[in-house]
Write an enzyme that holds these catalytic residues in place. Sequence first.
Site, short mmCIF file in Angstrom:
data_model
loop_
_atom_site.label_atom_id
_atom_site.label_comp_id
_atom_site.label_asym_id
_atom_site.label_seq_id
_atom_site.Cartn_x
_atom_site.Cartn_y
_atom_site.Cartn_z
N GLU A 46 0.85 -1.21 0.00
CA GLU A 46 0.00 0.00 0.00
C GLU A 46 0.87 1.25 0.00
OE1 GLU A 46 -3.14 -0.05 -1.10
OE2 GLU A 46 -3.68 -1.37 0.56
N THR A 48 2.73 2.15 -2.31
CA THR A 48 4.01 1.79 -2.92
C THR A 48 4.02 2.08 -4.42
OG1 THR A 48 3.15 -0.44 -3.14
CG2 THR A 48 4.57 -0.04 -1.26
N ASP A 49 2.82 2.11 -5.05
CA ASP A 49 2.80 2.22 -6.53
C ASP A 49 3.50 3.48 -7.02
OD1 ASP A 49 0.67 3.83 -5.64
OD2 ASP A 49 -0.76 3.15 -7.16
N SER A 80 -26.38 7.96 -14.86
CA SER A 80 -26.21 6.77 -14.02
C SER A 80 -27.50 6.52 -13.25
CB SER A 80 -25.04 6.98 -13.05
OG SER A 80 -25.52 7.25 -11.76
N GLY A 137 -12.72 2.85 -0.78
CA GLY A 137 -11.34 2.41 -0.94
C GLY A 137 -11.25 1.17 -1.80
N LEU A 138 -12.33 0.86 -2.53
CA LEU A 138 -12.33 -0.34 -3.37
C LEU A 138 -12.33 0.04 -4.86
CD1 LEU A 138 -14.91 -2.40 -1.25
CD2 LEU A 138 -12.41 -2.55 -1.20
N SER A 140 -13.99 2.50 -6.81
CA SER A 140 -15.17 2.75 -7.65
C SER A 140 -14.79 3.69 -8.81
CB SER A 140 -16.32 3.33 -6.84
OG SER A 140 -15.90 4.48 -6.16
N GLU A 178 -8.47 10.52 -14.30
CA GLU A 178 -8.64 10.73 -12.85
C GLU A 178 -7.74 11.87 -12.35
OE1 GLU A 178 -9.06 7.18 -10.38
OE2 GLU A 178 -9.49 6.03 -12.18
N ASP A 190 -4.95 0.93 -8.97
CA ASP A 190 -6.39 0.63 -9.11
C ASP A 190 -6.75 0.28 -10.56
OD1 ASP A 190 -6.11 1.68 -6.58
OD2 ASP A 190 -7.03 3.60 -7.08
#
Length: 415
Positions: A46, A48-49, A80, A137-138, A140, A178, A190
């Site tokens: 985490e 780290t990217d 949406s 945090g997943l 979206s 983004e 992500d």
Amino acid sequence: MTQVDIVNAMSDAEGAAKVTALFERTYGTKPAGVWAAPGRVNLIGEHTDYNGGLCLPIALPHRTYIALSPRTDTQVRVVSDINENDVQTADLNGLEAGGIDGWAAYPVGVAWALREAGHDVQGFDAAFSTCVPFGSGLSSSAAMTCSTALALDGAYDLGFGATDAGRITLINAAITSENDMAGASTGGLDQSASMRCTPDHAIRLDFRPGLTAEESAQQEAFDLSNHGPELLVLDTRAPHQLNDGQYAQRRATCEEAAELLGADNLREVADLVNAQADPATALEGVLERLDDDTMRKRVRHVITEIGRVDDFIEAFAEGDMQTAGDLFNASHDSLRDDYEVTVPELDIAVDVARDEGALGARMTGGGFGGSIIALVNQGESQRIAQCIADEFERRGFNAPRALPAYAAQSAHRVQ
Ligand code: GLA
């Protein structure tokens, strides 16, 4: 006590039916196709990217669905099912970075980024539906940008979506959207997870600059049914924090530290440290060269976290679930104490999971809210999720929700 909410994933058939119906109601025609892209859970690695480091995500079965048709002009319309009366419009012609407000910036930004990169993309009409919880945090956002990128690739016949290496072009468009259109900092974990994961595998992503597509990703078997434990994913629903300034600040500190240490990025430093016979002492030596306490803590997190990724892969491959769990714990503690990106909800959820017998638990994603993951013994997910929900209720926190999770497939065309 209230029963804990479970967020089930939609099937591809359900997702496709929803977005097709929404598309038809909104635009009065049939869409050219339906595509889907998943949210992700990062198992370990985490923050780290953006340091050129290693990450180990899986794709969730929870996906964002998009029905899309290309247009012959440069207009974009997006809708949406969160508010289907609110159709957002934009014109790609003359659009500049930061030129769109609100959620439409994410999909419109993808088309804009592809055009900026020289690809032949015009406008589009699109309808979205998702079961990836927002702000969890997943990822979206990545599910939305990656589903849009793959849909545009299909609708405009760009040909990148068909191969893993080709998908890097789509990943880059998603990241640019983004960062530059929506103004949300992100490092690439992500979008790479959403585009490159395979079922029953975690993907070892290597962000060292200059690697080929093949060198940058390795599929690692992650089929929990082989080993016994389950993966509990729990969205704490901690109130949304203003985390963007914090993320940028962490990133800037890491870059400054690398420069002070005479390296291009902290990955270079991590490789030197981890190659020593005694990495802990080598790390101390590195930290002594920095005189700011906060910076030392940040660097210690990044370097130890990079080391934990391959340690986790090895432990998991050997079926050593206790070591794998210990590594989850060490990762969380480092994110809490050294990187300082946790909030009380994340720490409490992790503590309860550990107290209730989880092999290990940690926050996942950027932090400042969002989700935790825990390796728990078979059949224990629901009970432990309930214990966390009960503790949250006692403390007056928002009710959390659990997501049934396994390593699912990456972005794909559905219809
Ligand atoms: C967010 C970012 C990712 C990554 C994680 C932390 O999810 O979008 O790029 O930096 O935080 O690992």
